[in-house]
Design a protein around this motif. Structure first.
Motif, PDB file in Angstrom:
ATOM      1  N   TYR A  87       0.826  -1.272  -0.089  1.00 45.24           N
ATOM      2  CA  TYR A  87      -0.015   0.013   0.002  1.00 45.24           C
ATOM      3  C   TYR A  87       0.849   1.247   0.125  1.00 45.24           C
ATOM      4  O   TYR A  87       0.651   2.100  -0.861  1.00 45.24           O
ATOM      5  CB  TYR A  87      -0.759   0.043   1.295  1.00 45.24           C
ATOM      6  CG  TYR A  87      -1.735   1.123   1.407  1.00 45.24           C
ATOM      7  CD1 TYR A  87      -3.082   1.281   0.611  1.00 45.24           C
ATOM      8  CD2 TYR A  87      -1.399   2.164   2.205  1.00 45.24           C
ATOM      9  CE1 TYR A  87      -3.880   2.104   0.821  1.00 45.24           C
ATOM     10  CE2 TYR A  87      -2.283   3.226   2.583  1.00 45.24           C
ATOM     11  CZ  TYR A  87      -3.507   3.307   1.806  1.00 45.24           C
ATOM     12  OH  TYR A  87      -4.546   4.372   1.935  1.00 45.24           O
ATOM     13  N   PHE A  88       1.967   1.215   0.974  1.00 46.06           N
ATOM     14  CA  PHE A  88       2.709   2.651   0.898  1.00 46.06           C
ATOM     15  C   PHE A  88       3.422   2.762  -0.410  1.00 46.06           C
ATOM     16  O   PHE A  88       3.767   3.798  -0.571  1.00 46.06           O
ATOM     17  CB  PHE A  88       3.489   2.437   2.304  1.00 46.06           C
ATOM     18  CG  PHE A  88       2.293   2.973   3.559  1.00 46.06           C
ATOM     19  CD1 PHE A  88       1.593   3.967   3.647  1.00 46.06           C
ATOM     20  CD2 PHE A  88       2.613   2.051   4.615  1.00 46.06           C
ATOM     21  CE1 PHE A  88       0.518   4.273   4.683  1.00 46.06           C
ATOM     22  CE2 PHE A  88       1.600   2.555   5.812  1.00 46.06           C
ATOM     23  CZ  PHE A  88       0.919   3.344   5.738  1.00 46.06           C
ATOM     24  N   GLU A  89       4.111   1.451  -0.506  1.00 48.79           N
ATOM     25  CA  GLU A  89       4.896   1.580  -1.619  1.00 48.79           C
ATOM     26  C   GLU A  89       4.502   2.217  -2.858  1.00 48.79           C
ATOM     27  O   GLU A  89       5.239   2.859  -3.806  1.00 48.79           O
ATOM     28  CB  GLU A  89       5.692   0.472  -1.688  1.00 48.79           C
ATOM     29  CG  GLU A  89       7.047   0.280  -2.745  1.00 48.79           C
ATOM     30  CD  GLU A  89       8.276   0.946  -1.983  1.00 48.79           C
ATOM     31  OE1 GLU A  89       8.411   0.958  -0.800  1.00 48.79           O
ATOM     32  OE2 GLU A  89       9.026   1.536  -2.794  1.00 48.79           O
ATOM     33  N   HIS A  90       3.120   1.874  -3.152  1.00 51.75           N
ATOM     34  CA  HIS A  90       2.713   2.045  -4.649  1.00 51.75           C
ATOM     35  C   HIS A  90       1.810   3.376  -4.621  1.00 51.75           C
ATOM     36  O   HIS A  90       1.110   3.555  -5.520  1.00 51.75           O
ATOM     37  CB  HIS A  90       1.810   0.920  -5.300  1.00 51.75           C
ATOM     38  CG  HIS A  90       0.644   0.432  -4.622  1.00 51.75           C
ATOM     39  ND1 HIS A  90       0.003   1.011  -3.735  1.00 51.75           N
ATOM     40  CD2 HIS A  90      -0.265  -0.767  -4.907  1.00 51.75           C
ATOM     41  CE1 HIS A  90      -1.035   0.568  -3.322  1.00 51.75           C
ATOM     42  NE2 HIS A  90      -1.020  -0.538  -4.161  1.00 51.75           N
ATOM     43  N   LEU A  91       1.548   4.047  -3.582  1.00 48.95           N
ATOM     44  CA  LEU A  91       1.231   5.288  -3.665  1.00 48.95           C
ATOM     45  C   LEU A  91       2.243   6.317  -3.594  1.00 48.95           C
ATOM     46  O   LEU A  91       3.515   6.220  -3.619  1.00 48.95           O
ATOM     47  CB  LEU A  91       0.231   5.645  -2.161  1.00 48.95           C
ATOM     48  CG  LEU A  91      -0.887   4.638  -2.214  1.00 48.95           C
ATOM     49  CD1 LEU A  91      -1.611   5.073  -0.645  1.00 48.95           C
ATOM     50  CD2 LEU A  91      -1.942   5.032  -3.244  1.00 48.95           C
ATOM     51  N   GLY A  92       1.709   7.692  -4.112  1.00 50.47           N
ATOM     52  CA  GLY A  92       2.701   8.775  -4.109  1.00 50.47           C
ATOM     53  C   GLY A  92       2.811   9.017  -5.845  1.00 50.47           C
ATOM     54  O   GLY A  92       3.825   9.716  -5.868  1.00 50.47           O
ATOM     55  N   GLY A  93       2.245   8.393  -6.489  1.00 46.59           N
ATOM     56  CA  GLY A  93       2.326   8.931  -7.788  1.00 46.59           C
ATOM     57  C   GLY A  93       0.969   9.560  -8.368  1.00 46.59           C
ATOM     58  O   GLY A  93       0.429  10.097  -7.667  1.00 46.59           O
ATOM     59  N   GLY A  94       0.991   9.723  -9.995  1.00 47.06           N
ATOM     60  CA  GLY A  94       0.057  10.660 -10.160  1.00 47.06           C
ATOM     61  C   GLY A  94      -1.561  10.007 -10.498  1.00 47.06           C
ATOM     62  O   GLY A  94      -2.177  10.635 -11.325  1.00 47.06           O
ATOM     63  N   GLY A  95      -1.431   8.808 -10.466  1.00 45.70           N
ATOM     64  CA  GLY A  95      -2.777   7.994 -10.911  1.00 45.70           C
ATOM     65  C   GLY A  95      -2.814   7.685 -12.366  1.00 45.70           C
ATOM     66  O   GLY A  95      -2.051   7.536 -13.052  1.00 45.70           O
ATOM     67  N   GLY A  96      -4.040   8.169 -12.769  1.00 45.47           N
ATOM     68  CA  GLY A  96      -4.354   7.785 -13.970  1.00 45.47           C
ATOM     69  C   GLY A  96      -4.487   6.344 -14.585  1.00 45.47           C
ATOM     70  O   GLY A  96      -4.501   5.490 -13.843  1.00 45.47           O
ATOM     71  N   ASP A  97      -4.479   6.114 -15.687  1.00 46.98           N
ATOM     72  CA  ASP A  97      -4.570   4.793 -16.452  1.00 46.98           C
ATOM     73  C   ASP A  97      -3.262   4.106 -16.104  1.00 46.98           C
ATOM     74  O   ASP A  97      -2.116   4.765 -16.391  1.00 46.98           O
ATOM     75  CB  ASP A  97      -5.004   4.833 -17.743  1.00 46.98           C
ATOM     76  CG  ASP A  97      -6.511   5.099 -18.021  1.00 46.98           C
ATOM     77  OD1 ASP A  97      -7.256   5.017 -16.913  1.00 46.98           O
ATOM     78  OD2 ASP A  97      -6.784   5.239 -19.019  1.00 46.98           O
TER      79      ASP A  97
END
Ligand SMILES: [Fe+2]
Length: 206
Positions: A87-97
């Protein structure tokens, strides 16, 4: 005395990435409180292993009820560590497809990005604790699996690539009971580069 744990080396919590304090729609206060829960799972894991090392399985039957409690609690603590590290590792980005290899996998196994997102969101709404997009090595495909607690219901030989925490502690500060809006915020902060890094590291074939 026969003990159960031969190596009970302690582990330490991973550092909280600074980007996590500046998420879009998930507050710093919420992430900091959530990170403390994750540290709690790490401490619990270390404590349980110390206790297991002291259980004498060669002694009376009454040991088994203590042992049962410790082993179940260990699965909860280690589940809590693994789930939150994804969870914590893959958050922090810009989302989108999604793009790259994960986009190919999602399109192949769900028929499209929107279908995947809708299914993961619905799974998260239906869950008590977690929804995961996992690559199942036996089925050779992705599934959106459901979880109620840290230790229910992982499936053997599957690797989580997306871990959506839907425990109230993940969103109550920011959204009160509005889980749906929190899930949208979760999608908006995913870092697909990190997820594609896992696809490459585990050599998952798209
Ligand atoms: Fe959590």
């Amino acid at each position: 005395m026969a003990t159960l744990v031969f190596n009970h080396e302690e582990i330490a919590a991973r550092e909280l990435k600074p980007e996590l304090l500046e998420l879009d729609g998930i507050s710093r206060a919420s992430v900091e409180a959530h990170y403390k829960l994750y540290e709690g799972y790490v401490n619990k894991r270390n404590e349980i292993l110390r206790k297991l090392a002291d259980v004498d399985v060669a002694s009376a039957n009454q040991v088994y009820s203590d042992l049962r409690g410790l082993k179940v609690d260990l699965s909860f603590a280690i589940g809590g560590i693994k789930n939150h590290e994804v969870y914590f590792e893959h958050l922090g980005g810009g989302g989108g497809d999604p793009d790259g290899a994960i986009a190919s996998l999602v399109e192949r196994d769900f028929g499209g990005i929107e279908a995947w997102r809708a299914d993961l969101k619905a799974t998260g709404m239906a869950a008590r604790g977690w929804a995961w997009t996992a690559y199942d090595w036996d089925e050779e495909r992705l599934f959106n699996y459901i979880g109620d607690a840290q230790n229910t219901f992982p499936v053997w030989n599957a690797t989580p690539l997306v871990a959506l925490d839907v425990y109230e502690h993940a969103y109550f500060l920011d959204y009160q009971t509005d889980r749906s809006s929190y899930i949208e915020a979760f999608f908006n902060n995913l870092d697909w580069g990190v997820i594609n890094g896992w696809v490459a590291k585990y050599q998952i074939q798209a």
